[in-house]
Design a protein around this motif. Sequence first.
Motif, PDB file in Angstrom:
ATOM      1  N   THR A   5      -6.304   5.354  11.879  1.00  0.00           N
ATOM      2  CA  THR A   5      -7.078   4.132  11.691  1.00  0.00           C
ATOM      3  C   THR A   5      -7.725   4.148  10.310  1.00  0.00           C
ATOM      4  N   LEU A   6      -8.257   2.997   9.918  1.00  0.00           N
ATOM      5  CA  LEU A   6      -8.927   2.924   8.628  1.00  0.00           C
ATOM      6  C   LEU A   6     -10.163   3.817   8.601  1.00  0.00           C
ATOM      7  N   VAL A  13      -5.024  -4.805   5.059  1.00  0.00           N
ATOM      8  CA  VAL A  13      -5.009  -3.616   5.907  1.00  0.00           C
ATOM      9  C   VAL A  13      -5.258  -4.014   7.357  1.00  0.00           C
ATOM     10  N   GLU A  48      -6.890  -2.612  10.287  1.00  0.00           N
ATOM     11  CA  GLU A  48      -7.873  -1.536  10.401  1.00  0.00           C
ATOM     12  C   GLU A  48      -7.546  -0.551  11.505  1.00  0.00           C
ATOM     13  N   CYS A 105      -4.672   0.545  12.304  1.00  0.00           N
ATOM     14  CA  CYS A 105      -3.536   1.407  11.946  1.00  0.00           C
ATOM     15  C   CYS A 105      -3.174   1.154  10.488  1.00  0.00           C
ATOM     16  N   VAL A 106      -3.320   2.184   9.648  1.00  0.00           N
ATOM     17  CA  VAL A 106      -3.008   2.044   8.216  1.00  0.00           C
ATOM     18  C   VAL A 106      -1.726   2.795   7.877  1.00  0.00           C
ATOM     19  N   ARG A 107      -0.825   2.866   8.828  1.00  0.00           N
ATOM     20  CA  ARG A 107       0.511   3.421   8.520  1.00  0.00           C
ATOM     21  C   ARG A 107       1.194   2.567   7.471  1.00  0.00           C
ATOM     22  N   HIS A 108       0.885   1.270   7.509  1.00  0.00           N
ATOM     23  CA  HIS A 108       1.448   0.335   6.543  1.00  0.00           C
ATOM     24  C   HIS A 108       0.320  -0.521   5.974  1.00  0.00           C
ATOM     25  N   ILE A 109       0.477  -0.933   4.724  1.00  0.00           N
ATOM     26  CA  ILE A 109      -0.394  -1.920   4.101  1.00  0.00           C
ATOM     27  C   ILE A 109       0.489  -2.955   3.427  1.00  0.00           C
TER      28      ILE A 109
END
Length: 708
Positions: A632-633, A597, A599, A601-605
């Motif tokens: 954000t996370l 992740v 942290e 930006c969690v648009r993508h993992i």
Amino acid sequence: MPTAGTQIYAPRGYLNLEQGAVYHFLQSNENTKLVSLVQFIAPGPAFPPKSRNDPRKSEAKDQDAEPAPRSKRKPQPRAILVRLGRSEFEAGLDNGMIRKFEEQNSLPPWLSGLTVDRLHASDAGRRNAVKKHADRIKDKLKRIAPALKIKNEILASQKPEQILGRLARSCKPAVNETRYSWWFYTRLAFEGNDLALHYSFASIGHWDRLDSNSLVKRGAPSRDEGPGHGYNTDRAMLGTILESYRRLAKSGVKLDDIYIRAVVEDFGCKTREVNGAREFYHPRGERFPTEKMYWYHVDQTIGKKKKRRTRIGRKKERSKFAPFVGSFSSNVANLMERVEGDAYVLKEVPRGLISDADVKPLVVVRLRDQRSGLFTGIGFSFGSETSSAYRIARFVQAVDKVWLCSLFGIRITADMWPSEGNSPHDIQDRGPGGTDGAFAREDEFTPVIVEGSPSRSPQSKALIEASNPREPKVDDQLAHMRSDKNAFQLVVQEIWRLIRDNDSMNVKDRVSDDLLEEVSVPTPLRLWKALDARMRNDGIAMLREDAIRAFLTPVKAKLTRRGVELMGRVFRSDALDKSGLRECINGNQTLEVDVWVLEACVRHIWLDMKGKLIQLDMTAAYRTTDREFFVTLSELQERADQHRKWERKLPEHQQATEAHVAEQHRSQTGKSWRSAKAKPGRAKYGTKQARSEGARTRALSKGKEVIH
């Protein structure tokens, strides 16, 4: 044959030349067959020692051993003309009885302790001088000018002193004959150097005042108490001053506090009120220093620098008062040769994602290349500076910036932020940025050199410290800057700030001459492009997959039939669907998986599937815009916390709602909400009465009139 002014000596004596004496060659006369030398008898210190065979060494030693008694009038130097037969002189040169000094002094012996540069600058430090030293030299040259015109006649004469004496008396006003001869021979011995006629001031004010028992007050006179008021400093007073200072001086102690305690505790002074003002006095009339005297002797003996360092500390003294010793970028030649990192706290306080409440401030970490000044990486944390923020900054530094910015919904071109790769030499402070958690998990991707700057020493990484955003200080009442953006929106703002700084900061001092035509504007971005075009880049390339594994944060997630669930959000992608991994999950079965992740930006993992990373995208159970997915996370955690709060409250809410509806139903219909009773067998719908009631009910539902 030596030239005019050459300094010579006779190591063992020779004819009328004395051992240990210094002579200046003036002339070798063809007509008279005589060689003219001049010897200066200086009352002050002789020439400094040069070597074992240098007679000037023994002269200095003798004078040090038996100092002349001090008198108010210092005797002036004298010039003595010495003559030898020409043949004897040349024979002495041939057999080594007469030798030249290996190192020739440029100034006469009475000016020893002074340099040519200091003599040139002597008038610069004299304020309101009645007569400048340069004018004194011109007057001397003007007076001896007639003698210089006939110097050959004087040196060839049998009675040169008579000629010089007559010229001295003819001056208006008349000049002392001995002094006139001294000026004349000095000019001949140091021809071409007018400073040889300079007034000697090396010893002025250097006598030891501590040994004087004079009752005449020295120093600046007191305007109020009179010029004779106060005490002179003697050795006992000086010793007490220094002893008291060394005892009382500590870090953070004010100078006033030191002086007050010194005069009271060490000198035994008391205070009294005189004419409406308090003053110090000694009950027995003993000596004690004024404040200016106290600090004068401390500065003279201990030094201002050491005194200041004791009071404010070594680091502050170095940063505020130490002279400039050069640029930090002078140690690098190529891009990414060294990178500095530091964090700053954003003054804008972000608003919450769920509510409008203030949340913890955003901490921004930026990495900066020393050679170009370009910011190569940026990381984020919330509330405090953390090692993960430095790790994110190194991830950003390593990867392609166009792809990186797309993760945040930012669209840029490659030339807007061209850096890619990590540096072999990192400079960090000793906080979270210097811990193991701030670097890659694998040693393979750790910098070769990790330099930790001393604590509380911003000058050790001045490049990045000086480039941190600054806010103007306001003396009004306490206030804070409340942003209208949430945490993720401030993250995007700081990325744009970095892009702006890269193409706006002034780095003209780092542009070398060979790049003057290639750098259109002296900004870090333009300089980077020029250096990179010449392949002056020490950056270490890194695969994107390696950077994700090395720098991003691994967290636990659940693989379900819906996809990968993380904090209540579902992540899917076409690659995950084609892999068939979801079909392996039956019913409500879940499988714990590791995902990486970013942290900020969690648009993508990213999910590791059989050694290959696949990128998963956040999805929603409803139609929405991509803007909702950019969080954000910490904001995702905030949303998950809200969901858990709902889950705790919903059961009770459902039960209370059912009770409320049942009560409303009973009060309005007179019937209980659950009043039905169980009877054996099936319901009988086919009887005549049942069919009639059914028809009637259907008619009423259609709004038709029913006739009984």
